[in-house]
Design a protein around this motif. Sequence first.
Motif, PDB file in Angstrom:
ATOM      1  N   ILE A 116       0.848  -1.196   0.000  1.00 44.78           N
ATOM      2  CA  ILE A 116       0.000   0.000   0.000  1.00 44.78           C
ATOM      3  C   ILE A 116       0.880   1.242   0.000  1.00 44.78           C
ATOM      4  O   ILE A 116       2.002   1.220   0.478  1.00 44.78           O
ATOM      5  N   CYS A 117       0.334   2.308  -0.532  1.00 50.32           N
ATOM      6  CA  CYS A 117       1.046   3.588  -0.564  1.00 50.32           C
ATOM      7  C   CYS A 117       1.207   4.099   0.861  1.00 50.32           C
ATOM      8  O   CYS A 117       0.245   4.122   1.633  1.00 50.32           O
ATOM      9  N   SER A 118       2.439   4.472   1.219  1.00 49.79           N
ATOM     10  CA  SER A 118       2.679   4.934   2.594  1.00 49.79           C
ATOM     11  C   SER A 118       2.080   6.319   2.834  1.00 49.79           C
ATOM     12  O   SER A 118       1.983   6.779   3.959  1.00 49.79           O
ATOM     13  N   LYS A 119       1.655   6.972   1.784  1.00 47.65           N
ATOM     14  CA  LYS A 119       1.081   8.317   1.963  1.00 47.65           C
ATOM     15  C   LYS A 119      -0.447   8.275   2.008  1.00 47.65           C
ATOM     16  O   LYS A 119      -1.047   8.778   2.948  1.00 47.65           O
ATOM     17  N   CYS A 120      -1.066   7.650   0.997  1.00 44.80           N
ATOM     18  CA  CYS A 120      -2.537   7.705   0.937  1.00 44.80           C
ATOM     19  C   CYS A 120      -3.187   6.376   1.274  1.00 44.80           C
ATOM     20  O   CYS A 120      -4.403   6.302   1.430  1.00 44.80           O
ATOM     21  N   GLY A 121      -2.404   5.317   1.417  1.00 44.52           N
ATOM     22  CA  GLY A 121      -2.971   4.028   1.802  1.00 44.52           C
ATOM     23  C   GLY A 121      -3.597   3.250   0.664  1.00 44.52           C
ATOM     24  O   GLY A 121      -4.219   2.219   0.890  1.00 44.52           O
TER      25      GLY A 121
ATOM     26  N   GLU B 130      -1.401   2.669  -9.717  1.00 47.32           N
ATOM     27  CA  GLU B 130      -0.572   3.712  -9.119  1.00 47.32           C
ATOM     28  C   GLU B 130      -1.481   4.844  -8.636  1.00 47.32           C
ATOM     29  O   GLU B 130      -2.454   5.196  -9.300  1.00 47.32           O
ATOM     30  N   CYS B 131      -1.210   5.390  -7.435  1.00 47.96           N
ATOM     31  CA  CYS B 131      -2.074   6.438  -6.883  1.00 47.96           C
ATOM     32  C   CYS B 131      -1.577   7.828  -7.265  1.00 47.96           C
ATOM     33  O   CYS B 131      -2.297   8.808  -7.133  1.00 47.96           O
ATOM     34  N   GLY B 132      -0.320   7.935  -7.675  1.00 52.28           N
ATOM     35  CA  GLY B 132       0.208   9.225  -8.099  1.00 52.28           C
ATOM     36  C   GLY B 132       0.965   9.972  -7.014  1.00 52.28           C
ATOM     37  O   GLY B 132       1.473  11.061  -7.248  1.00 52.28           O
ATOM     38  N   CYS B 133       1.057   9.400  -5.814  1.00 52.44           N
ATOM     39  CA  CYS B 133       1.809  10.074  -4.748  1.00 52.44           C
ATOM     40  C   CYS B 133       3.305   9.986  -5.043  1.00 52.44           C
ATOM     41  O   CYS B 133       3.763   9.022  -5.629  1.00 52.44           O
ATOM     42  N   ASN B 134       4.045  10.978  -4.564  1.00 47.72           N
ATOM     43  CA  ASN B 134       5.498  10.904  -4.621  1.00 47.72           C
ATOM     44  C   ASN B 134       5.961  10.306  -3.294  1.00 47.72           C
ATOM     45  O   ASN B 134       6.095  11.007  -2.305  1.00 47.72           O
ATOM     46  N   ARG B 135       6.161   9.001  -3.277  1.00 49.36           N
ATOM     47  CA  ARG B 135       6.454   8.318  -2.016  1.00 49.36           C
ATOM     48  C   ARG B 135       7.933   8.367  -1.659  1.00 49.36           C
ATOM     49  O   ARG B 135       8.297   8.278  -0.511  1.00 49.36           O
ATOM     50  N   GLU B 136       8.770   8.526  -2.639  1.00 52.14           N
ATOM     51  CA  GLU B 136      10.211   8.433  -2.395  1.00 52.14           C
ATOM     52  C   GLU B 136      10.676   9.401  -1.317  1.00 52.14           C
ATOM     53  O   GLU B 136      11.437   9.049  -0.442  1.00 52.14           O
TER      54      GLU B 136
END
Length: 177
Positions: free
Chosen positions: A138-143, A150-156
Amino acid sequence: MLINLSDVTSRDYKTVSLEAEIEADAFVSRLGKFPIVEKTPLKLVIANKGNKELEISASADLTVVIPCSRCLEDVRRQFSLRIARTVDMKATDEDRARNLDESSYISGCTLDSERLVFDELIVQWPAKVLCREDCRGICSKCGANLNQGECGCNRESLDPRMAAFRTVFRNFGTQEQ
Ligand SMILES: [Zn+2]
Ligand SMILES: [Zn+2]
């Protein structure tokens, strides 16, 4: 189910076969509560080998729902329990406790089949369960579940572990120069 062993214990070389329904509808441990969605009865064969020693064989198949370690989606995990134990019925419960014997499923002259199943599940419990080998988590930003796109968050830049790693790497690089 509690099974009385006094009959088989008192008769040398007697063997009994029986089935015990698994009553639990969830496996509960310190890791959480996991629903058991399919189960066969526990098939038991108890053989008296003489000298009050019992050889216990037991088998059952269970399906337990465990969340994926990365994306938390439910995963149906099959367990094939094949248990073989030897129990000295001359030992008292105190002896067993003192020797750190695992056979806490035996108390006095009774075998607790639920406990036997539970102990074996603990042994077989996987360290990690994945819904698929390449689960993206899961995306660590938006879950968002990244397996669904892909959710489009910049997770890096947001993963603190990565940031710490980069700092160490940068310091290390500085020393090198
Ligand atoms: Zn997953
Ligand atoms: Zn996201």
